[in-house]
Structure formats: C-alpha cells, structure tokens
Design a protein around this motif. Structure first.
Motif, PDB file in Angstrom:
ATOM      1  N   SER A 153       4.807   4.027   2.471  1.00 20.67           N
ATOM      2  CA  SER A 153       4.403   2.717   1.982  1.00 20.67           C
ATOM      3  C   SER A 153       4.439   1.687   3.086  1.00 20.67           C
ATOM      4  O   SER A 153       5.239   1.783   4.026  1.00 20.67           O
ATOM      5  CB  SER A 153       5.324   2.256   0.841  1.00 20.67           C
ATOM      6  OG  SER A 153       5.298   3.173  -0.230  1.00 20.67           O
TER       7      SER A 153
ATOM      8  N   PHE B  35       0.862  -1.180   0.000  1.00 20.77           N
ATOM      9  CA  PHE B  35       0.000   0.000   0.000  1.00 20.77           C
ATOM     10  C   PHE B  35       0.899   1.230   0.000  1.00 20.77           C
ATOM     11  O   PHE B  35       1.833   1.325   0.800  1.00 20.77           O
ATOM     12  CB  PHE B  35      -0.881   0.046   1.255  1.00 20.77           C
ATOM     13  CG  PHE B  35      -2.200  -0.651   1.104  1.00 20.77           C
ATOM     14  CD1 PHE B  35      -3.314   0.032   0.623  1.00 20.77           C
ATOM     15  CD2 PHE B  35      -2.335  -1.977   1.468  1.00 20.77           C
ATOM     16  CE1 PHE B  35      -4.537  -0.609   0.504  1.00 20.77           C
ATOM     17  CE2 PHE B  35      -3.557  -2.624   1.355  1.00 20.77           C
ATOM     18  CZ  PHE B  35      -4.660  -1.937   0.862  1.00 20.77           C
ATOM     19  N   SER B  36       0.620   2.167  -0.893  1.00 22.75           N
ATOM     20  CA  SER B  36       1.343   3.443  -0.847  1.00 22.75           C
ATOM     21  C   SER B  36       0.330   4.576  -0.797  1.00 22.75           C
ATOM     22  O   SER B  36      -0.790   4.446  -1.317  1.00 22.75           O
ATOM     23  CB  SER B  36       2.242   3.601  -2.075  1.00 22.75           C
ATOM     24  OG  SER B  36       1.470   3.789  -3.237  1.00 22.75           O
ATOM     25  N   ASP B  37       0.727   5.680  -0.183  1.00 23.44           N
ATOM     26  CA  ASP B  37      -0.189   6.804  -0.012  1.00 23.44           C
ATOM     27  C   ASP B  37       0.622   8.094   0.037  1.00 23.44           C
ATOM     28  O   ASP B  37       1.826   8.081   0.349  1.00 23.44           O
ATOM     29  CB  ASP B  37      -0.981   6.623   1.288  1.00 23.44           C
ATOM     30  CG  ASP B  37      -2.116   7.613   1.401  1.00 23.44           C
ATOM     31  OD1 ASP B  37      -3.075   7.500   0.616  1.00 23.44           O
ATOM     32  OD2 ASP B  37      -2.049   8.504   2.267  1.00 23.44           O
TER      33      ASP B  37
ATOM     34  N   HIS C 249      -1.946  -2.597   4.769  1.00 23.79           N
ATOM     35  CA  HIS C 249      -2.643  -1.307   4.850  1.00 23.79           C
ATOM     36  C   HIS C 249      -2.355  -0.619   6.177  1.00 23.79           C
ATOM     37  O   HIS C 249      -2.089   0.590   6.230  1.00 23.79           O
ATOM     38  CB  HIS C 249      -4.148  -1.537   4.684  1.00 23.79           C
ATOM     39  CG  HIS C 249      -4.925  -0.258   4.575  1.00 23.79           C
ATOM     40  ND1 HIS C 249      -6.241  -0.142   4.957  1.00 23.79           N
ATOM     41  CD2 HIS C 249      -4.544   0.984   4.152  1.00 23.79           C
ATOM     42  CE1 HIS C 249      -6.649   1.103   4.748  1.00 23.79           C
ATOM     43  NE2 HIS C 249      -5.640   1.806   4.272  1.00 23.79           N
TER      44      HIS C 249
ATOM     45  N   GLN D  97       1.050   0.906   6.195  1.00 21.04           N
ATOM     46  CA  GLN D  97       1.090   2.174   5.455  1.00 21.04           C
ATOM     47  C   GLN D  97       0.529   3.308   6.304  1.00 21.04           C
ATOM     48  O   GLN D  97       1.067   4.424   6.311  1.00 21.04           O
ATOM     49  CB  GLN D  97       0.302   2.032   4.149  1.00 21.04           C
ATOM     50  CG  GLN D  97       0.202   3.301   3.325  1.00 21.04           C
ATOM     51  CD  GLN D  97      -1.112   4.012   3.569  1.00 21.04           C
ATOM     52  OE1 GLN D  97      -2.171   3.427   3.402  1.00 21.04           O
ATOM     53  NE2 GLN D  97      -1.047   5.270   3.945  1.00 21.04           N
TER      54      GLN D  97
ATOM     55  N   GLY E  54      -4.007   7.032  -2.951  1.00 18.38           N
ATOM     56  CA  GLY E  54      -3.254   5.834  -2.633  1.00 18.38           C
ATOM     57  C   GLY E  54      -3.334   4.800  -3.744  1.00 18.38           C
ATOM     58  O   GLY E  54      -4.172   4.872  -4.631  1.00 18.38           O
TER      59      GLY E  54
END
Length: 387
Positions: free
Chosen positions: A297, A202-204, A328, A331, A249
């Motif tokens: 991430s 997960f990246s945001d 998640h 992240q 994201g």
C-alpha cells in the motif's frame, strides 16, 4: 300510450297506423314499458335518455322514418333503431341498411317472436354500450386526475431524480451506515466537485499477475472476489470511500463525503488491517498455488480535486491531482507486505504508529524526492508485516 312500469326497460314504438301501433304495443308490453308515438315529429319530441331502443316505421305522412332516424341519431348516436316496416323488397332493404345502418330491419306481419328477439338483442346491446360509455367516462376522469397529479409532481420528481442518482452512487462508495447518515441529513452538499484535503490510499496485490497466469480463470475470479469482499468490509469499517477497483488494486480515500478529524489515522489503521487479513487469506490461497501473493500500500495526504468526472453517459465520483499520483507511486515503490506513507500522512499520528524511515525517495514521475516511511505496526499492536 305510455305504461308506467318502473322495473321494465323503456322502448319507443313509432307508427302512423293506429291498429298496428296498438297491436305491436300489446306484444311488447309484456317485456317493456312502451312509449308509443303516432308520427315522426311526436317521436322526436318525446325521445329522451330513458329510451333504450326505437322501433320505427318508415312510411309516415309527417316525416319519413328515415328522416326521424337521422334526427334521433344526432341526439344519441348509440341508440339502437329497428326499422319495422311493410317494405319487403330485398333491394330496398339492402339499400336502407347500406345508407342508414339500423340495428335491424323487421318486416311487419312476421313472427312476433322474431320482433321480440330482435328488440331484446337491441336493448342488451345498448345496455352494454352505456356501460362501456360509463367506463370510458370514468377512465377519462381518472386519467385526467392522474395527469393533473403527475403535472403537480413533475417538478418534485425532477428534483428527486438527481437526489436518487446521487444516493445510489453513494452506496457504491461508502458503507451503508455512512450512506444512510448522508441521506438522512440531505445529500445536496455531498458528492459535489470540490478541492479538499484528503488522505489517499492505493493498495495492490504483489505477485498476483504472475500467479494468475498459472491459475484457472474461475479460480482467479474466485480469489479476487474473496479478496475484494474482505477489503471492502475493512474499508467501510474504517470509514473509507472506494474510488474504484483497478485490476487487483483498490483506490481509497478518506475525508469525503464524510470528513473525519483523523483521516490519516483511519487510512493507516485500515492498511494495517488489510495487510493482516491478506496474510490470513494467503493460507487459503495455497489451494490455488498462489502463496506468493501479498498486499502492498501507498498512503499520502494532501489537497486533491474530488467530484464527478466523465461524460453524460458515464460518470464516476473520483479523486484526481498530484497528491493522488504520489500515493500511486508510493504503492508501486512498496514491496510485498509493505505500507509506505509520506511525511504529510505521518504528521499528527507519530505517537500512534511505529515506522521505519526510508529516507528521501525519488518516486517515478514525481520531480522532487519525498520523505517516505514504512509502517511497522500500530503501537502496542503487531501489524503483521513479514520480517
């Protein structure tokens, strides 16, 4: 009499009066091959497909012209029939036209040019009808062939529809190169529901929500599109599969539809490159007054369920399960510029990356604390994390 003139159209002239039959035939023979008949029965016997128009007397002893009309029409419904008669009463003509609908009604003893013009129109009309009939026949034959061809292809098309749908979806998730490889090998074994060992990332963008409140809507969309374009290229470069974009994201996984031996390494390398590119983009984002935006991430490795989830109206190829939730939560725990990974992701790549041990971390929604590490750099390569 019948004159053999192969280059002329054949018409039939029927009249029991021999003098009228001969006189009329002489007028017509300049333009047509005239097949003469002295009575209705003879006309019925001699009528065939070579005749393009019938000129028919009404009052004849063996059969009336009206009776002959009905018999000939049963043989050829399209043939033009011109009544050529001495009946000149208006009411009689109207009655005949109403009940029999001949091509025309010409009174004997009139202008020969009128008769010639009438027959010329009848012949031309019949030629057009024959051409249309021929075209319709050709169309029916072609339609029949098409129907047979379609029936033979129906099963094949039905089988291929699902294949096309799968490959279309595939190109949305993976790089064009991977998509082409899968398609060329046959994608029946891809994009199916299964439980697999995958690496999830997960990246945001940290700080994006606050920054977007100060930005114009057009600038927000431009920034996101620029960011996602760069990230998509990196994801495909490292062999990742895009599950979905979630606001600012991205959910990415490695190991499906193509399973690599080094899924965890690919995911970490990708996250490092994403962080580096984001820091380069931040210089450009200063134009929007958004210098505080940075990427974070979370990466985890474990068994998840992967497959098509949704309804008949809308399906998505996605990953679900506890290990996805862990990625998640990692992240969400990560700070700006930070890449957090679990021990299961670090296993096997310890010698490739430099990490900082965060320790046992109680992640929100996860019962047991988890050993978490922060990726500093790929050994020998600075990964661009802020000091």
């Amino acid at each position: 009499m019948k004159n053999e003139m192969p280059n002329k159209t054949c018409i039939m002239l029927v009249d029991d009066d021999s003098s009228i039959l001969q006189t009329t035939a002489m007028i017509l023979e300049e333009e047509y091959n005239v097949l003469t008949c002295s009575g209705g029965k003879e006309a019925i016997y001699k009528f065939d497909d070579t005749v393009f128009t019938v000129i028919l007397d009404i009052n004849m002893p063996d059969m009336t012209g009206l009776e002959v009309f009905e018999v000939i029409k049963t043989k050829n419904q399209y043939i033009p029939i011109v009544f050529h008669t001495g009946y000149d009463e208006r009411e009689r003509r109207i009655d005949i036209r109403r009940h029999f609908r001949p091509h025309a009604y010409v009174v004997k003893g009139g202008d020969p040019e009128q008769l010639l013009d009438t027959i010329a129109g009848a012949v031309e009309s019949y030629k057009n009808i024959l051409e249309n009939v021929k075209l319709n026949k050709t169309l029916k034959e072609r339609n029949k062939l098409i129907e047979e061809f379609n029936r033979s292809l129906e099963d094949k098309v039905k089988r291929q529809v699902e294949e096309i749908q799968r490959t279309s979806r595939l190109k949305k998730y993976v790089s064009p190169q991977i998509a082409e490889t899968i398609i060329s090998e046959g994608s029946d074994r891809y994009l199916v529901n299964a439980r697999k060992l995958l690496t999830i990332c997960f990246s945001d963008l940290k700080g994006f929500t606050e920054a977007s409140e100060r930005m114009e809507p057009e600038d927000t969309v431009t920034l996101l599109n620029e960011y996602f374009s760069e990230m998509t290229a990196l994801i495909f470069k490292h062999g990742g599969t895009i599950d979905k974009f979630i606001g600012d994201g991205i959910l990415i996984f490695f190991g499906d539809p193509i399973n690599y031996e080094n899924n965890a390494e690919r995911a970490v390398r990708m996250a490092i490159d994403m962080r580096k590119i984001t820091q380069e983009l931040r210089k450009h984002w200063l134009e929007y007054g958004s210098s505080n935006i940075d990427i974070c991430s979370g990466i985890n490795t474990g068994y998840v369920t992967v497959g098509n989830v949704g309804s008949e109206a809308q399906m998505n190829y996605t990953v679900i399960g506890h290990q996805v939730n862990v990625a998640h939560r990692l992240q969400l725990e990560a700070k700006a510029g930070q890449i957090l990974i679990t021990a299961s992701t670090l296993k096997g790549i310890e010698n490739m990356i430099e990490v900082e041990e965060i320790g046992n971390v109680k992640l929100k929604g996860i019962n047991k604390p988890m050993q978490v590490y922060s990726v500093i750099k790929y050994k020998g390569i600075s990964c661009g994390q802020n000091d």
